[in-house]
Design an enzyme around this catalytic site. Structure first.
Site, PDB file in Angstrom:
ATOM      1  N   ARG A 172       0.834  -1.212   0.000  1.00 20.30           N
ATOM      2  CA  ARG A 172       0.000   0.000   0.000  1.00 20.30           C
ATOM      3  C   ARG A 172       0.867   1.259   0.000  1.00 20.30           C
ATOM      4  NH1 ARG A 172      -5.227  -0.045   2.132  1.00 20.30           N
ATOM      5  NH2 ARG A 172      -4.847   1.811   3.389  1.00 20.30           N
ATOM      6  N   ARG A 176       9.632   5.712  -3.386  1.00 18.39           N
ATOM      7  CA  ARG A 176       9.974   6.520  -4.575  1.00 18.39           C
ATOM      8  C   ARG A 176      11.292   7.266  -4.403  1.00 18.39           C
ATOM      9  NH1 ARG A 176       5.494  10.134  -2.363  1.00 18.39           N
ATOM     10  NH2 ARG A 176       3.878   8.947  -3.400  1.00 18.39           N
ATOM     11  N   ARG A 249      -8.757  -6.741  13.680  1.00 18.55           N
ATOM     12  CA  ARG A 249      -8.022  -5.894  14.610  1.00 18.55           C
ATOM     13  C   ARG A 249      -8.966  -4.807  15.066  1.00 18.55           C
ATOM     14  NH1 ARG A 249      -4.093  -7.458  17.549  1.00 18.55           N
ATOM     15  NH2 ARG A 249      -2.928  -5.508  17.648  1.00 18.55           N
ATOM     16  N   ARG A 280       0.336   5.553  16.642  1.00 20.53           N
ATOM     17  CA  ARG A 280       0.505   6.914  16.110  1.00 20.53           C
ATOM     18  C   ARG A 280      -0.244   7.926  16.954  1.00 20.53           C
ATOM     19  NH1 ARG A 280      -2.766   5.901  10.387  1.00 20.53           N
ATOM     20  NH2 ARG A 280      -4.649   5.058  11.318  1.00 20.53           N
ATOM     21  N   GLU A 300      -3.355   6.436  19.171  1.00 24.84           N
ATOM     22  CA  GLU A 300      -4.074   5.279  18.635  1.00 24.84           C
ATOM     23  C   GLU A 300      -3.376   3.989  19.051  1.00 24.84           C
ATOM     24  OE1 GLU A 300      -5.261   5.831  14.529  1.00 24.84           O
ATOM     25  OE2 GLU A 300      -4.992   3.696  14.144  1.00 24.84           O
ATOM     26  N   TYR A 348     -10.085  -5.178   3.032  1.00 26.78           N
ATOM     27  CA  TYR A 348      -9.372  -3.978   3.463  1.00 26.78           C
ATOM     28  C   TYR A 348      -9.651  -2.854   2.455  1.00 26.78           C
ATOM     29  CZ  TYR A 348      -5.142  -1.786   5.590  1.00 26.78           C
ATOM     30  OH  TYR A 348      -4.246  -0.987   6.245  1.00 26.78           O
ATOM     31  N   ASP A 350     -10.539   0.916   1.065  1.00 26.87           N
ATOM     32  CA  ASP A 350     -10.506   2.345   1.351  1.00 26.87           C
ATOM     33  C   ASP A 350     -11.855   2.952   0.946  1.00 26.87           C
ATOM     34  OD1 ASP A 350      -7.936   2.637   2.408  1.00 26.87           O
ATOM     35  OD2 ASP A 350      -7.038   2.619   0.418  1.00 26.87           O
TER      36      ASP A 350
HETATM   37  P1  FAD Z   1     -18.222   1.207   8.417  1.00 24.54           P
HETATM   38  O1  FAD Z   1     -17.746   2.597   8.334  1.00 24.54           O
HETATM   39  O2  FAD Z   1     -17.650   0.305   9.440  1.00 24.54           O
HETATM   40  O3  FAD Z   1     -19.809   1.245   8.583  1.00 24.54           O
HETATM   41  C1  FAD Z   1     -20.579   0.140   9.019  1.00 24.54           C
HETATM   42  C2  FAD Z   1     -21.690   0.685   9.881  1.00 24.54           C
HETATM   43  O4  FAD Z   1     -22.597  -0.383  10.196  1.00 24.54           O
HETATM   44  C3  FAD Z   1     -21.198   1.237  11.207  1.00 24.54           C
HETATM   45  O5  FAD Z   1     -21.668   2.569  11.396  1.00 24.54           O
HETATM   46  C4  FAD Z   1     -21.791   0.288  12.235  1.00 24.54           C
HETATM   47  O6  FAD Z   1     -22.135   0.924  13.450  1.00 24.54           O
HETATM   48  C5  FAD Z   1     -23.023  -0.234  11.519  1.00 24.54           C
HETATM   49  N1  FAD Z   1     -23.475  -1.531  12.002  1.00 24.54           N
HETATM   50  C6  FAD Z   1     -22.729  -2.660  12.126  1.00 24.54           C
HETATM   51  N2  FAD Z   1     -23.477  -3.649  12.657  1.00 24.54           N
HETATM   52  C7  FAD Z   1     -24.719  -3.128  12.862  1.00 24.54           C
HETATM   53  C8  FAD Z   1     -25.910  -3.655  13.418  1.00 24.54           C
HETATM   54  N3  FAD Z   1     -25.998  -4.920  13.869  1.00 24.54           N
HETATM   55  N4  FAD Z   1     -26.991  -2.843  13.513  1.00 24.54           N
HETATM   56  C9  FAD Z   1     -26.926  -1.557  13.076  1.00 24.54           C
HETATM   57  N5  FAD Z   1     -25.821  -1.016  12.561  1.00 24.54           N
HETATM   58  C10 FAD Z   1     -24.724  -1.792  12.451  1.00 24.54           C
HETATM   59  N6  FAD Z   1     -10.062   4.859   3.991  1.00 24.54           N
HETATM   60  C11 FAD Z   1      -9.554   5.801   3.164  1.00 24.54           C
HETATM   61  O7  FAD Z   1      -9.955   5.891   2.008  1.00 24.54           O
HETATM   62  N7  FAD Z   1      -8.605   6.692   3.611  1.00 24.54           N
HETATM   63  C12 FAD Z   1      -8.122   6.661   4.889  1.00 24.54           C
HETATM   64  O8  FAD Z   1      -7.283   7.480   5.263  1.00 24.54           O
HETATM   65  C13 FAD Z   1      -8.646   5.673   5.777  1.00 24.54           C
HETATM   66  N8  FAD Z   1      -8.206   5.600   7.046  1.00 24.54           N
HETATM   67  C14 FAD Z   1      -8.716   4.656   7.874  1.00 24.54           C
HETATM   68  C15 FAD Z   1      -8.274   4.636   9.185  1.00 24.54           C
HETATM   69  C16 FAD Z   1      -8.790   3.706  10.073  1.00 24.54           C
HETATM   70  C17 FAD Z   1      -8.285   3.692  11.494  1.00 24.54           C
HETATM   71  C18 FAD Z   1      -9.766   2.762   9.633  1.00 24.54           C
HETATM   72  C19 FAD Z   1     -10.316   1.747  10.579  1.00 24.54           C
HETATM   73  C20 FAD Z   1     -10.214   2.794   8.329  1.00 24.54           C
HETATM   74  C21 FAD Z   1      -9.709   3.731   7.433  1.00 24.54           C
HETATM   75  N9  FAD Z   1     -10.150   3.812   6.119  1.00 24.54           N
HETATM   76  C22 FAD Z   1      -9.636   4.764   5.269  1.00 24.54           C
HETATM   77  C23 FAD Z   1     -11.186   2.885   5.593  1.00 24.54           C
HETATM   78  C24 FAD Z   1     -12.613   3.445   5.725  1.00 24.54           C
HETATM   79  O9  FAD Z   1     -12.886   3.673   7.080  1.00 24.54           O
HETATM   80  C25 FAD Z   1     -13.571   2.405   5.156  1.00 24.54           C
HETATM   81  O10 FAD Z   1     -13.285   2.131   3.812  1.00 24.54           O
HETATM   82  C26 FAD Z   1     -15.038   2.825   5.230  1.00 24.54           C
HETATM   83  O11 FAD Z   1     -15.368   3.478   6.414  1.00 24.54           O
HETATM   84  C27 FAD Z   1     -15.877   1.585   5.103  1.00 24.54           C
HETATM   85  O12 FAD Z   1     -17.241   1.901   5.124  1.00 24.54           O
HETATM   86  P2  FAD Z   1     -18.293   0.766   5.498  1.00 24.54           P
HETATM   87  O13 FAD Z   1     -19.637   1.379   5.298  1.00 24.54           O
HETATM   88  O14 FAD Z   1     -17.977  -0.489   4.809  1.00 24.54           O
HETATM   89  O15 FAD Z   1     -18.010   0.440   7.043  1.00 24.54           O
HETATM   90  N1  UDP Z   2       3.388   0.705   7.936  1.00 25.09           N
HETATM   91  C1  UDP Z   2       4.644   0.676   8.533  1.00 25.09           C
HETATM   92  N2  UDP Z   2       5.139   1.820   9.073  1.00 25.09           N
HETATM   93  C2  UDP Z   2       4.457   2.986   9.052  1.00 25.09           C
HETATM   94  C3  UDP Z   2       3.185   3.019   8.430  1.00 25.09           C
HETATM   95  C4  UDP Z   2       2.688   1.853   7.885  1.00 25.09           C
HETATM   96  O1  UDP Z   2       5.265  -0.354   8.585  1.00 25.09           O
HETATM   97  O2  UDP Z   2       4.968   3.995   9.577  1.00 25.09           O
HETATM   98  C5  UDP Z   2       2.866  -0.557   7.381  1.00 25.09           C
HETATM   99  C6  UDP Z   2       1.966  -1.283   8.374  1.00 25.09           C
HETATM  100  O3  UDP Z   2       2.156  -2.675   8.218  1.00 25.09           O
HETATM  101  C7  UDP Z   2       0.575  -0.885   7.921  1.00 25.09           C
HETATM  102  C8  UDP Z   2       0.761  -0.861   6.409  1.00 25.09           C
HETATM  103  O4  UDP Z   2       2.081  -0.314   6.233  1.00 25.09           O
HETATM  104  O5  UDP Z   2      -0.387  -1.817   8.318  1.00 25.09           O
HETATM  105  C9  UDP Z   2      -0.246  -0.028   5.664  1.00 25.09           C
HETATM  106  O6  UDP Z   2      -0.219   1.291   6.177  1.00 25.09           O
HETATM  107  P1  UDP Z   2      -1.419   2.279   6.014  1.00 25.09           P
HETATM  108  O7  UDP Z   2      -0.997   3.593   6.545  1.00 25.09           O
HETATM  109  O8  UDP Z   2      -1.912   2.197   4.625  1.00 25.09           O
HETATM  110  O9  UDP Z   2      -2.484   1.640   7.006  1.00 25.09           O
HETATM  111  P2  UDP Z   2      -3.974   2.123   7.403  1.00 25.09           P
HETATM  112  O10 UDP Z   2      -4.136   3.543   6.954  1.00 25.09           O
HETATM  113  O11 UDP Z   2      -4.894   1.189   6.703  1.00 25.09           O
HETATM  114  O12 UDP Z   2      -4.001   1.955   8.875  1.00 25.09           O
END
Ligand code: FAD
Ligand code: UDP
Length: 364
Positions: A172, A176, A249, A280, A300, A348, A350
């Site tokens: 991911r 560069r 996780r 982080r 976090e 996984y 985005d």
């Molecule tokens: P979710 O956002 O999980 O939505 C599912 C919803 O269903 C939740 O609100 C939950 O409460 C609800 N639900 C579940 N079970 C029930 C139930 N039984 N009854 C009623 N409601 C329920 N993507 C990016 O593009 N850029 C980023 O920088 C990025 N950073 C991230 C950082 C973190 C820490 C995490 C965890 C994810 C990140 N993502 C990022 C990914 C992004 O969060 C997801 O792609 C997106 O939120 C997925 O949407 P979703 O609707 O599938 O899931």
């Molecule tokens: N990663 C790492 N060092 C960093 C940041 C990321 O080794 O400082 C690795 C780690 O395994 C992580 C993966 O790169 O799970 C993908 O990182 P990303 O930031 O895309 O993770 P996310 O935003 O999904 O948490």
């Protein structure tokens, strides 16, 4: 039937689905067990700062259709994610680029950097096809980068040895030979001005939404309300764990409002050594160039998911993928239910993938 669709989950998949269906004249009921919309993208405004309550979210995509779609709903800023890594008190730019190589080894040109990395990788030239994240990282960048910037972070994040984590996860990150700290390679990137919740307000503005409503507390009554059900929660829970629970996780956050205006000068600082317990620290105001007098930070931490925790990341190793595939066979036989999103598809994804997937469904 009162509704065409019951949509379980007001996260991105559910909200985009509801928006598209409503546009086509369908009547939707969206429910969420949480007390807010937006799922993991939810932002809450605290002291004028839009806080990413479930971890930092940066919107990035190569898909112009997806970029135009979100920009038609809300305005995005020109934010570019450039986190810094802190390893034992020393700072390094991410992702791996000429700035990082200079900080690691003092190399000043791409030629010098390539020579250094080749030297670092030499001892791993016996690895032809990397089978896991550790091998993949060593083949890509060699020992120093792996030990200082990858191993500790990865093992905290996933709670497993890097040799047991799928290789694709490290791919991911860009690698560069330019002085470019942009964490993503995508053509478009930004943050909704005013926070992500504004985007969800727009997506859901014409839908009925019921919060604090857990689908499984009254599944049959809710199902009876609609012709079709869109489910975006965990797939193993939907099928009552009949093939066993999938691993996830989970995360937890230590949020803190500080009486200073700037804590770390950047939205993201990754702590890449194993000894620091969090992965982080996020300082939210910097996503929107905030100038508020106070600042809000979140440490976090990552942990193994247990029943009752919020599942955040699917763990797409072979064992879990096999188990998921059994659930998928059941999914394919359903006619009333549609499954989508990070948890229901155990992928996984985005944000841009989720939007692409929903738009594709409606094109069919
Ligand atoms: P979710 O956002 O999980 O939505 C599912 C919803 O269903 C939740 O609100 C939950 O409460 C609800 N639900 C579940 N079970 C029930 C139930 N039984 N009854 C009623 N409601 C329920 N993507 C990016 O593009 N850029 C980023 O920088 C990025 N950073 C991230 C950082 C973190 C820490 C995490 C965890 C994810 C990140 N993502 C990022 C990914 C992004 O969060 C997801 O792609 C997106 O939120 C997925 O949407 P979703 O609707 O599938 O899931
Ligand atoms: N990663 C790492 N060092 C960093 C940041 C990321 O080794 O400082 C690795 C780690 O395994 C992580 C993966 O790169 O799970 C993908 O990182 P990303 O930031 O895309 O993770 P996310 O935003 O999904 O948490």
């Amino acid at each position: 039937m009162e509704y065409d669709y019951l949509i379980v989950g007001a996260g991105l998949f559910g909200a985009v689905f509801a928006h598209e269906a409503t546009k086509r004249g369908k009547i939707c009921l969206v429910i969420d067990k949480r007390d807010h919309i937006g799922g993991n993208c939810y932002t809450e405004t605290i002291e004028g700062i839009n806080v990413h309550k479930y971890g930092p979210h940066i919107f990035h995509t190569n898909n112009k259709e997806v970029w135009d779609y979100v920009n038609a709903l809300v305005e995005f800023n020109r934010y570019t994610y450039s986190p810094v890594a802190n390893y034992k008190g020393k700072l390094f730019n991410l992702p791996f680029n000429m700035n990082t190589f200079y900080q690691l080894w003092g190399v000043k040109t791409p030629e010098e950097a390539k020579a250094k990395i080749d030297e670092q990788r030499k001892e791993f030239s016996y690895i032809n096809e990397p089978k896991n994240l550790e091998e993949q990282a060593l083949v890509l960048g060699g020992r120093d980068i792996y030990e200082k910037l990858i191993k500790g972070y990865t093992e905290k994040q996933w709670g497993r040895p890097a040799a047991e984590i799928p290789a694709f996860i490290i791919k991911r990150l860009p690698f560069r030979f330019t002085f470019d700290n942009n964490y993503f390679n995508d053509r478009y990137q930004g943050i909704p001005i005013g926070g992500y919740t504004k985007l969800f307000d727009k997506l859901l503005e014409r839908c009925e939404v019921r919060l604090n409503t857990n689908y499984f507390n009254s599944q049959s009554e809710l199902d009876a309300l609609a012709a079709k059900v869109v489910y975006t929660g965990p797939i193993d829970l939907f099928y009552n764990y009949q093939f066993g629970a999938l691993d996830y996780r989970s995360l937890w956050f230590e949020h803190e409002l500080l009486n200073i205006d700037n804590y770390q000068g950047n939205a993201g600082v990754n702590y890449t050594e194993a000894q620091v317990p969090y992965t982080r620290i996020v300082e939210h105001k910097h996503f929107e160039y905030g100038v508020q007098p106070k600042t809000f930070i979140s440490r976090e931490y990552s942990k193994e998911w247990q029943r009752g925790d919020e599942p955040y990341y699917p763990i797409n190793d072979d064992r879990n993928n096999k188990r998921y595939n059994k659930y998928k066979e059941l999914v394919e036989k359903e006619s009333k239910y549609i499954f989508g999103g990070r948890l229901a598809e155990y992928k996984y994804y985005d944000m841009h993938h989720i939007i692409e997937n929903v738009l594709k469904l409606f094109k069919k």
